[in-house]
Design a protein around this motif. Structure first.
Motif, PDB file in Angstrom:
ATOM      1  N   SER A 374      40.185  41.264  43.628  1.00 16.79           N
ATOM      2  CA  SER A 374      39.580  40.493  44.611  1.00 16.79           C
ATOM      3  C   SER A 374      40.477  40.492  45.966  1.00 16.79           C
ATOM      4  N   ALA A 375      41.889  40.582  45.913  1.00 17.39           N
ATOM      5  CA  ALA A 375      42.577  40.902  46.932  1.00 17.39           C
ATOM      6  C   ALA A 375      42.286  42.016  47.787  1.00 17.39           C
ATOM      7  N   ILE A 376      42.109  43.185  47.134  1.00 13.29           N
ATOM      8  CA  ILE A 376      41.808  44.395  47.590  1.00 13.29           C
ATOM      9  C   ILE A 376      40.380  44.262  48.543  1.00 13.29           C
ATOM     10  N   GLY A 377      39.345  43.755  47.739  1.00 16.02           N
ATOM     11  CA  GLY A 377      38.152  43.252  48.294  1.00 16.02           C
ATOM     12  C   GLY A 377      38.142  42.467  49.309  1.00 16.02           C
ATOM     13  N   ASN A 378      38.876  41.312  49.506  1.00 12.95           N
ATOM     14  CA  ASN A 378      39.261  40.516  50.555  1.00 12.95           C
ATOM     15  C   ASN A 378      39.831  41.305  52.027  1.00 12.95           C
ATOM     16  N   LEU A 449      38.420  53.603  48.762  1.00  9.32           N
ATOM     17  CA  LEU A 449      37.720  53.740  47.535  1.00  9.32           C
ATOM     18  C   LEU A 449      37.907  52.597  46.591  1.00  9.32           C
ATOM     19  N   GLU A 450      39.109  51.960  46.817  1.00  7.37           N
ATOM     20  CA  GLU A 450      39.299  50.813  46.135  1.00  7.37           C
ATOM     21  C   GLU A 450      38.420  49.622  46.567  1.00  7.37           C
ATOM     22  N   GLY A 451      38.384  49.718  48.023  1.00  5.98           N
ATOM     23  CA  GLY A 451      37.858  48.818  48.724  1.00  5.98           C
ATOM     24  C   GLY A 451      36.361  48.481  48.164  1.00  5.98           C
TER      25      GLY A 451
END
Ligand SMILES: [Zn+2]
Length: 500
Positions: A374-378, A449-451
């Motif tokens: 979720s940190a990466i997404g944020n 990619l991770e995002g």
């Protein structure tokens, strides 16, 4: 001046009268305030909250307590008080309670002065030694803290037991004329709190039933977890009354402040240790920081014990190490951490929080992985707001896969992803220059990619690497960031219903 003063007589002639310690600290603070000096160097994000309250407490000559969760720089603030002490103060040599030669407390020193007179040598006590720190635990005894009576000493010297010559001094008397810091005050047994109170209030204390008179001059400072401190019965009321100020600390309010703290504290420049040149992209720093922010807001994690700033600090160190390991294995000249390296930092994350019941059911590692995702997404959503990722997602939806991992060399990442239409362009949004080194390009592509994976637009598995988002992804439509475009789009030959 001090260097030329060696005897009691010289000290008296120089009229160097020591001030009570709180007065001394106040005077030095006033001087620093007048000169506009930085008061607590290295303490970040407290300039408008904690520091003004600290200054007021010191100007008021208060004993004070810092109330805060773990990793909020409480101990660091207390240790910084040392900078407000004089460089050194004169003492009677050998005196355990560091008596002022001009105003000795203990009868041994008074006897010595009477014996040796103005020729008595004096010693100088440096400020760093004037800070005494104790972590309170339930097994701390009166003897540890205040002292004990030595009946054998008394018998041999033919003294009454209440004579302070029979005393074996504890930590607090030995902090006389200095600062005494007790961490986690509520863990101190009630009767020791009573002893502290008596010393603070009356200047005397009972040990084994014998009253001992000790007019100590100490600045007392404390730390505590706020909930422990306010819980009924944890702190005896008269002691609470003697603590002039309660000052609340807090976690960094902004990601920028948090990043500044981590930048200061984490060991990432490893060139002096024979390491390679390390370039940490800002988005990696932001993700590391956001893991802590996510954790502090997660209901699976115990709010009462908090999530220390040491989490992002040690995480960033492991992130850099994982990147270093990859660079060494692949013979790369520059170390550039990737957001996937944050997963390699699980060992520094799982121990930094306490789980609530719901979290315990999931397990610390799963909780930590979810936090990273979720940190990466944020962070990704914030940086790529409004950017069109459709071309990239389509490539995967049409069956493309990328078997990448955190050990894949930068050159391999660049080569394998070069065929993914739109990916380099999207990564270019991070400000990549055309001549950027491969490890930096790889890190940027990795972040994209991770995002996309964090946004559930593409899938990822340990064996296959990145691929299309799983067919079973539940109702991706309503969760999308840009719900206005292409509500549904049927890909020929695919059961996938939603994409964007
Ligand atoms: Zn003495």
């Amino acid at each position: 001046m001090a260097a030329t003063i060696h005897t009691l007589g010289e000290l008296r002639q120089a009229r160097l009268h020591s001030r009570p310690v709180k007065q001394e600290i106040r005077d030095n603070l006033v001087r620093k305030l007048k000169a506009g000096e930085t008061l607590f160097p290295g303490i970040i994000g407290y300039d408008e909250t904690v520091v003004p309250q600290l200054v007021n407490a010191i100007l008021s000559k208060h004993n004070f307590i810092l109330l805060g969760l773990r990793g909020q720089a409480k101990s660091r603030i207390l240790r910084a008080l040392v900078d407000l002490l004089d460089d050194q103060v004169p003492v009677v040599p050998g005196c355990e309670i560091h008596d002022d030669p001009l105003a000795p407390l203990c009868s041994a020193c008074r006897a010595r002065i009477a014996r040796e007179g103005e020729d008595m040598p004096i010693a100088w006590w440096p400020r760093a030694a004037r800070f005494v720190e104790k972590l309170a635990t339930p097994d701390v005894t009166i003897a540890d803290m205040l002292g004990d009576i030595d009946p054998i000493k008394a018998a041999q010297a033919g003294l009454n037991l209440s004579d302070e010559l029979t005393m074996h001094y504890g930590l607090l008397p030995r902090a006389n004329r200095g600062i005494f810091a007790i961490n986690e005050l509520p863990d101190l047994a009630g009767k020791i709190q009573v002893g502290l109170f008596n010393i603070l209030q009356e200047g005397d204390v009972q040990i084994k039933g014998y009253p001992i008179r000790l007019k100590l001059d100490v600045m007392m400072v404390f730390t505590a977890n706020p909930e422990d401190y306010t819980a009924r019965g944890k702190i005896i009321t008269p002691l609470k009354d003697r603590i002039g100020s309660e000052i609340r600390t807090h976690y960094p309010a902004t990601r920028q402040n948090a990043m500044a703290i981590t930048r200061q504290e984490a060991w990432t420049d490893r060139t002096t240790a024979g390491g390679l040149k390390i370039e940490i992209p800002d988005f990696v720093r932001e993700v590391v920081e956001d893991v802590a922010f996510q954790a502090r807001a997660d209901r699976k994690i115990d709010k009462r014990s908090g999530v220390s700033q040491r989490l992002p600090i040690t995480t960033l160190e492991l992130v850099v190490s994982n990147a270093e390991r990859r660079a060494l294995a692949n013979n790369e000249a520059v170390v550039v951490p990737r957001v996937t390296d944050v997963y390699a930092a699980l060992p520094s994350i799982t121990g930094k929080f306490e789980l609530e019941y719901e979290g315990e059911l999931k397990g610390a590692e799963t909780v930590a992985r979810d936090l990273i995702k979720s940190a990466i997404g944020n962070v990704f959503s914030g940086m790529f707001d409004g950017q069109d990722s459709r071309t990239v997602v389509e490539w995967f939806d049409l069956g493309g896969t990328l078997p990448l991992s955190d050990v894949t060399s930068a050159a391999d990442v660049v080569a394998q992803t070069s065929g993914v239409q739109g990916l380099r362009e999207l990564a270019g949004h991070l400000g990549l220059k055309s001549n950027a080194p491969a490890p930096l390009v790889a890190a940027s592509v990795d972040f994209v990619l991770e995002g996309l994976y964090a946004q559930r637009k593409i899938g990822r598995s340990d064996d296959r690497g990145y691929s299309a988002a799983p067919e079973a992804a539940p109702r991706r439509g309503p969760r999308r960031e840009e719900p206005m475009i292409d509500e549904q789009f049927q890909i020929p030959g695919s059961k996938k219903k939603y994409y964007n």
